[in-house]
Scaffold this motif. Structure first.
Motif, PDB file in Angstrom:
ATOM      1  N   PRO A 184       0.763  -1.262   0.062  1.00 16.70           N
ATOM      2  CA  PRO A 184      -0.105  -0.150  -0.014  1.00 16.70           C
ATOM      3  C   PRO A 184       0.809   1.337   0.120  1.00 16.70           C
ATOM      4  O   PRO A 184       0.206   2.411  -0.587  1.00 16.70           O
ATOM      5  N   SER A 185       1.941   1.005   0.352  1.00 21.07           N
ATOM      6  CA  SER A 185       2.698   2.367   0.678  1.00 21.07           C
ATOM      7  C   SER A 185       3.653   2.880  -0.582  1.00 21.07           C
ATOM      8  O   SER A 185       4.192   3.798  -0.779  1.00 21.07           O
ATOM      9  N   LEU A 186       3.676   1.782  -1.393  1.00 19.77           N
ATOM     10  CA  LEU A 186       4.403   2.058  -2.725  1.00 19.77           C
ATOM     11  C   LEU A 186       3.550   2.413  -3.846  1.00 19.77           C
ATOM     12  O   LEU A 186       2.431   1.956  -4.062  1.00 19.77           O
ATOM     13  N   SER A 187       3.732   3.646  -4.505  1.00 14.94           N
ATOM     14  CA  SER A 187       2.860   4.178  -5.462  1.00 14.94           C
ATOM     15  C   SER A 187       3.840   4.657  -6.655  1.00 14.94           C
ATOM     16  O   SER A 187       5.040   4.879  -6.432  1.00 14.94           O
ATOM     17  N   SER A 188       3.117   4.529  -7.828  1.00 15.35           N
ATOM     18  CA  SER A 188       3.906   4.850  -9.099  1.00 15.35           C
ATOM     19  C   SER A 188       2.895   6.012  -9.821  1.00 15.35           C
ATOM     20  O   SER A 188       1.671   5.812  -9.969  1.00 15.35           O
ATOM     21  N   ARG A 189       3.742   6.827 -10.949  1.00  9.70           N
ATOM     22  CA  ARG A 189       2.983   7.616 -11.662  1.00  9.70           C
ATOM     23  C   ARG A 189       3.649   8.100 -12.832  1.00  9.70           C
ATOM     24  O   ARG A 189       4.864   7.990 -12.602  1.00  9.70           O
ATOM     25  N   PHE A 190       3.051   8.336 -13.883  1.00  9.04           N
ATOM     26  CA  PHE A 190       3.707   9.131 -15.159  1.00  9.04           C
ATOM     27  C   PHE A 190       3.680  10.556 -14.788  1.00  9.04           C
ATOM     28  O   PHE A 190       2.572  11.089 -14.650  1.00  9.04           O
ATOM     29  N   VAL A 191       4.903  10.970 -15.119  1.00  8.22           N
ATOM     30  CA  VAL A 191       5.025  12.724 -15.011  1.00  8.22           C
ATOM     31  C   VAL A 191       4.601  13.118 -16.297  1.00  8.22           C
ATOM     32  O   VAL A 191       5.498  12.898 -17.191  1.00  8.22           O
ATOM     33  N   GLU A 192       3.363  13.930 -16.437  1.00  8.64           N
ATOM     34  CA  GLU A 192       3.285  14.342 -18.071  1.00  8.64           C
ATOM     35  C   GLU A 192       3.441  15.922 -18.146  1.00  8.64           C
ATOM     36  O   GLU A 192       3.582  16.434 -19.186  1.00  8.64           O
ATOM     37  N   ASP A 193       3.102  16.690 -17.097  1.00  6.22           N
ATOM     38  CA  ASP A 193       3.084  18.089 -17.171  1.00  6.22           C
ATOM     39  C   ASP A 193       4.770  18.599 -17.513  1.00  6.22           C
ATOM     40  O   ASP A 193       5.650  18.119 -16.642  1.00  6.22           O
ATOM     41  N   VAL A 194       5.002  19.664 -18.238  1.00  6.96           N
ATOM     42  CA  VAL A 194       6.319  19.992 -18.528  1.00  6.96           C
ATOM     43  C   VAL A 194       7.010  20.526 -17.162  1.00  6.96           C
ATOM     44  O   VAL A 194       8.176  19.996 -16.908  1.00  6.96           O
ATOM     45  N   GLU A 195       6.412  21.240 -16.451  1.00  8.69           N
ATOM     46  CA  GLU A 195       6.987  22.022 -15.079  1.00  8.69           C
ATOM     47  C   GLU A 195       7.271  20.785 -14.095  1.00  8.69           C
ATOM     48  O   GLU A 195       8.404  20.836 -13.655  1.00  8.69           O
ATOM     49  N   GLU A 196       6.279  19.962 -14.170  1.00  9.54           N
ATOM     50  CA  GLU A 196       6.681  18.981 -13.257  1.00  9.54           C
ATOM     51  C   GLU A 196       7.779  18.027 -13.742  1.00  9.54           C
ATOM     52  O   GLU A 196       8.556  17.185 -12.933  1.00  9.54           O
TER      53      GLU A 196
END
Length: 219
Positions: A63-75
């Motif tokens: 549960p503590s592990l999360s993933s995401r794709f970073v899409e916004d240019v500033e991010e």
């Protein structure tokens, strides 16, 4: 002079460099592991080693592990800055060096949508960033940086699997797991071969010099 075609080399290009006296050179680090995506995710899962699958399942259930794709240019710019810090720490921790310049690559990677950024957090703490490159047919695992905490949590396995899911969704035929060098970096090799054992040559380096002795030294 050195020419590196990577995977874009064609028969006319080969004829041209041969005709002009270039010599092909193969080195261990010119090899990579390809994962066949044409059969879909289920087929990839069936072919991976049980140990790799076990780590993946554990990471997905944590549960503590999360993933995401970073899409916004500033991010993405901020993500790449964080990557640079992690990468420098990783090189210092593991005692290796290379010529990769994070500063020179920052804007190119962050502003090009073909570069995919995936970040993994453990209890909110950033533990891994992986960067891949996407084309119509191939997704190439390019760069990764992580903390020691990432190894214990299976963050690397989770990040690679997220890239494979993305590659399949984009219609890619192959996931290129990046370079391998079993003799010099056994741990990285063992990690990658757990997903696939299809070792392929990623391309020749062509070397030319008007001086034969220098050409031999360059090889």
């Amino acid at each position: 002079m050195l020419i590196d075609f990577e995977r874009s080399q064609c028969s006319s290009g080969t004829s041209a460099v041969l005709a002009r006296g270039f010599t092909p050179v193969v080195t261990p680090i010119r090899h990579t592991i390809d994962v066949d995506l044409t059969g879909g995710l289920r087929r990839v899962e069936q072919q991976m080693e049980p140990r790799w699958r076990k780590v993946l399942r554990r990471a997905e259930r944590t549960p503590s592990l999360s993933s995401r794709f970073v899409e916004d240019v500033e991010e993405r710019l901020a993500c790449f800055d964080a990557f640079g810090v992690l990468y420098d720490e990783l090189k210092m921790r593991r005692g290796f060096s290379n010529s990769f310049d994070c500063t020179a690559y920052r804007d190119l990677a962050a502003r090009d949508p073909r570069h995919i950024f995936v970040e993994v957090r453990d209890e909110g703490e950033l533990v891994l960033i992986r960067i891949a490159h996407l084309t119509a047919e191939r997704c190439t695992d390019f760069l990764t940086a992580s903390t020691d905490r990432a190894r214990a949590s299976g963050a690397a396995t989770l990040a690679v699997w997220r890239l494979i899911e993305r590659a399949c969704a984009e219609g890619c035929d192959v996931f290129d797991h990046g370079g391998i060098d079993p003799a010099a970096s056994r741990g990285v090799y063992e990690f990658k071969r757990g997903l696939s054992q299809n070792v392929v040559l990623s391309g020749l380096i062509w070397v030319y010099s008007p001086t034969l002795l220098l050409q031999k030294a360059a090889r």
